[in-house]
Write a protein that holds these residues in place. Structure first.
Motif, short mmCIF file in Angstrom:
data_model
loop_
_atom_site.label_atom_id
_atom_site.label_comp_id
_atom_site.label_asym_id
_atom_site.label_seq_id
_atom_site.Cartn_x
_atom_site.Cartn_y
_atom_site.Cartn_z
N LEU A 300 0.82 -1.21 0.00
CA LEU A 300 0.00 0.00 0.00
C LEU A 300 0.85 1.26 0.00
O LEU A 300 0.40 2.31 -0.43
N CYS A 301 2.08 1.14 0.49
CA CYS A 301 2.94 2.32 0.54
C CYS A 301 3.29 2.80 -0.87
O CYS A 301 3.53 3.99 -1.08
N ASN A 302 3.33 1.88 -1.84
CA ASN A 302 3.63 2.26 -3.22
C ASN A 302 2.38 2.55 -4.02
O ASN A 302 2.42 3.23 -5.04
N GLY A 303 1.22 2.04 -3.55
CA GLY A 303 0.01 2.18 -4.32
C GLY A 303 -0.90 3.30 -3.91
O GLY A 303 -1.87 3.60 -4.60
N VAL A 304 -0.63 3.96 -2.78
CA VAL A 304 -1.50 5.04 -2.32
C VAL A 304 -0.65 6.24 -1.92
O VAL A 304 0.55 6.13 -1.70
N ASP A 305 -1.31 7.37 -1.81
CA ASP A 305 -0.64 8.57 -1.33
C ASP A 305 -0.71 8.55 0.19
O ASP A 305 -1.60 9.12 0.80
N HIS A 306 0.25 7.83 0.79
CA HIS A 306 0.17 7.58 2.24
C HIS A 306 0.44 8.83 3.07
O HIS A 306 -0.09 8.97 4.17
N GLY A 307 1.24 9.74 2.59
CA GLY A 307 1.48 10.99 3.30
C GLY A 307 2.44 10.88 4.47
O GLY A 307 2.57 11.82 5.26
N CYS A 308 3.09 9.73 4.63
CA CYS A 308 4.03 9.57 5.74
C CYS A 308 5.23 10.49 5.54
O CYS A 308 5.83 10.50 4.45
N GLU A 309 5.60 11.22 6.56
CA GLU A 309 6.71 12.16 6.45
C GLU A 309 8.03 11.44 6.36
O GLU A 309 8.93 11.84 5.60
N PHE A 310 8.19 10.33 7.11
CA PHE A 310 9.48 9.67 7.18
C PHE A 310 9.47 8.32 6.47
O PHE A 310 10.15 8.13 5.47
N GLN A 311 8.68 7.39 6.96
CA GLN A 311 8.70 6.04 6.38
C GLN A 311 7.32 5.43 6.47
O GLN A 311 6.60 5.59 7.45
N CYS A 312 6.94 4.71 5.39
CA CYS A 312 5.65 4.01 5.33
C CYS A 312 5.91 2.52 5.38
O CYS A 312 6.79 2.00 4.69
N VAL A 313 5.16 1.80 6.23
CA VAL A 313 5.30 0.36 6.38
C VAL A 313 3.96 -0.28 6.04
O VAL A 313 2.94 0.01 6.67
N SER A 314 3.94 -1.15 5.00
CA SER A 314 2.71 -1.82 4.59
C SER A 314 2.44 -3.00 5.50
O SER A 314 3.34 -3.80 5.79
N GLU A 315 1.18 -3.13 5.96
CA GLU A 315 0.80 -4.21 6.87
C GLU A 315 -0.50 -4.84 6.37
O GLU A 315 -1.59 -4.53 6.85
N GLY A 316 -0.41 -5.70 5.36
CA GLY A 316 -1.58 -6.40 4.85
C GLY A 316 -2.56 -5.45 4.20
O GLY A 316 -2.30 -4.89 3.15
N LEU A 317 -3.72 -5.26 4.85
CA LEU A 317 -4.77 -4.43 4.29
C LEU A 317 -4.62 -2.97 4.68
O LEU A 317 -5.47 -2.15 4.34
N SER A 318 -3.59 -2.65 5.42
CA SER A 318 -3.41 -1.27 5.87
C SER A 318 -1.92 -0.91 5.84
O SER A 318 -1.10 -1.67 5.31
#
Length: 581
Positions: A300-318
């Motif tokens: 999800l970190c690559n497929g959505v505009d997550h908006g995380c300032e530092f790091q995004c971690v994908s966890e299954g459905l979220s």
């Protein structure tokens, strides 16, 4: 073919002849057809008889579904020679055909019917003349109208034409030879041979079509009950289903084919039956791979505009956002707290040599502004200065000029690319002698405000860097070296402060620089700032030990929580693998 020829009968009924035929009952049906009329215009056909034949042809046209994808019509006339009145490809409008028939002038010579059939077979029904290719299976029909005995042989050439798929109807008028008509026509002869006593009675041709050749279009009556398609057959009809459906036992209703009932077709997750065949479908949170069968957990970190300032971690459905060590995630779940506890004087040395190139220099400016985003820029907090270097050095703005992050970012965007050489040593000297001076906005050494230099370069320096790199460290400046592309690792390590592993960063190209922010944010932003009047406590004092113990316990609790989450995810993966077996 009966259905096609019944149209001819219907058209006859529309003629303004004195004897008007009335047709009742179910209507006829036709489809695509290549139709060629072969007209006898020998001298035995008198002018008024030829005019009757002309009107006969004209009367047939209005009821034909004429068009490139429907019925194509051609006309040839013959006597001792053969003449094409118009080929199959000539006209797609009835008006044009009628005009050509009106202009028709009889040849008035002999009666070479065999020659006319050969011409129809080799020329009139050729693809070049407008006939559709054999693979399209469009019926080819020739209607021969003659009033006499042929002066050449017809049996052999007619057999050849029939062998090539041409269906021949022989219409004899008045003095026509019945034996020749039967030799020309297609079987069964009682359905393909017609004989009328005179040209005045040629409408009898239509009556015999009505009684023998008209196929009733039962599908058009609307009582067939077919769920999808109704298909006519001689004297009957049958139902047909759309692609992906099968006909039920009632021979009318249709049921979708369950392709997945024959197996899962190697689908990793689920098989879904569609009208076009089986398709593989992945469970929620997974994406189908290019092989059309296997599934992969969706990042999800690559497929959505997550908006995380530092790091995004994908966890299954979220997904969740993380902050670097020493910084806390804010209430919005995306941003991290800024360096609000510490004061820093930060000078950025940016490589503006020609090897960087204009488009990449814009990426560098964007990268600098991303660094500014996590700083608490203010006169009392973090001050930022920018220096660009190539063959010379230019201060874009000193430490003391701007008091907000917005002002700094705007100034960065306004910087113009210098190009030329790469004098990194000269830039380091400028930083030591000028950039951190109080005249340039640096705070006095007595305030113990950390002085940080960030050197950004993409290649080997064209001058010596060792003297001024060492001098910067002697002056207490903490130097970070960021290299991109062809930057030399040995030079980066010499420029940077010790240990080099914490002060050197590298990206293979300008497009991947953003991952360096993860290291720089945690490094430049001090975990606990030092300002004027701050007392440095001994780590052995009681309060310091208690504080250290609290931090350690908090870190252990965080590690325990992360370990529990990781264990749960591993159990979930094991269950999924077990279900697939």
């Amino acid at each position: 073919m009966r259905g096609l020829l019944c149209w001819l009968m219907l058209l006859l009924l529309l003629q303004p002849w004195e004897t008007q035929l009335q047709l009742t009952g179910p209507r006829c049906h036709t489809g695509p057809l290549d139709l060629v009329f072969v007209i006898d215009s020998s001298r035995s056909v008198r002018p008024f008889e030829f005019e009757t034949m002309r009107q006969f042809l004209m009367g047939l046209l209005p009821g034909l579904n004429v068009g490139p994808n429907a019925t194509r019509v051609g006309v040839i006339q013959y006597s001792s020679q053969v003449q094409s009145v118009f080929p199959l490809r000539a006209f797609s409008r009835r008006e044009d055909m009628e005009r050509a028939i009106r202009d028709l002038v009889p040849l008035a010579q002999g009666t070479m019917t065999g020659l006319a059939i050969q011409y129809a077979m080799n020329v009139a029904f050729s693809v070049a003349e407008g006939a559709r290719p054999p693979e399209e299976r469009v019926p080819r029909v020739a209607v021969i109208v003659t009033d006499g005995r042929p002066q050449d042989r017809v049996a052999e050439v007619a057999a050849q034409a029939r062998a090539r798929g041409i269906e021949i109807y022989a219409v004899g008028v008045q003095r026509a030879d019945v034996g020749s008509l039967r030799a020309m026509a297609s079987p069964p002869l009682d359905e393909h041979v017609f004989l009328v006593e005179s040209f005045d009675l040629i409408q009898e041709f239509g009556l015999q079509f009505q009684s023998r050749l008209c196929a009733i279009d039962l599908c058009a009556e609307g009582t067939h009950g077919c769920e999808h398609h109704c298909v006519n057959s001689p004297g009957s009809y049958f139902c047909r289903c759309q692609v992906g459906f099968v006909l039920q036992q009632d021979q009318r209703s249709c049921r979708a084919i369950d392709y997945c009932s024959f197996g899962n077709h190697s689908c990793q997750h689920e098989c879904v039956s569609t009208p076009g065949g089986p398709r593989c479908h992945c469970r929620e949170g997974h994406d189908l791979q290019p092989d059309g069968r296997s599934c992969q957990v969706r990042d999800l970190c690559n497929g959505v505009d997550h908006g995380c300032e530092f790091q995004c971690v994908s966890e299954g459905l979220s997904y969740r956002c993380l902050c670097p060590e020493g910084r806390q995630l804010q209430a919005d779940g995306k941003s991290c707290n800024r360096c609000r506890e510490g004061h820093v004087d930060l000078v950025l040395l940016v490589d503006g040599s020609k090897s960087v190139r204009p488009q990449n220099f814009e990426l560098v400016k964007r990268f600098v502004n991303q660094i500014v985003d996590f700083l608490d820029v203010s006169p009392e907090g973090t001050r930022v200065g920018l220096v660009q270097f190539s063959s010379r050095v230019r201060t874009e703005f000193p430490l003391g000029r701007y008091g907000t992050a917005a002002e700094v970012k705007q100034a960065v965007l306004a910087v113009e690319y210098m190009e030329r050489g790469t004098m990194t040593g000269l830039a380091l000297r400028h930083m030591v002698e000028h950039s951190f001076s109080e005249a340039q906005g640096a705070r006095p050494r007595a305030l113990n405000v950390p002085r940080v230099g960030l050197v950004f370069t993409d290649g080997r320096s064209q001058d010596d860097i060792s003297v001024w790199a060492a001098r910067a460290k002697e002056e207490g400046i903490v130097v970070y070296a960021v290299g991109v592309g062809k930057a030399v690792e040995a030079e980066l390590r010499e420029i940077a402060s010790e240990p080099a592993e914490l002060h050197v960063s590298y990206a293979p190209d300008f497009g991947t620089m953003t991952h360096l922010l993860e290291n720089l944010r945690g490094s430049i932003c001090p975990e606990e700032g030092i300002s004027a009047g701050t007392e440095l406590r001994s780590p052995c004092e009681c309060e310091s030990l208690v504080e250290f113990q609290g931090r350690t316990l908090g870190a252990l609790e965080s590690l325990t929580l992360n370990l529990a989450q990781l264990t749960a995810r591993l159990e979930d993966l094991e269950n999924q693998l077990a279900n697939q077996k």
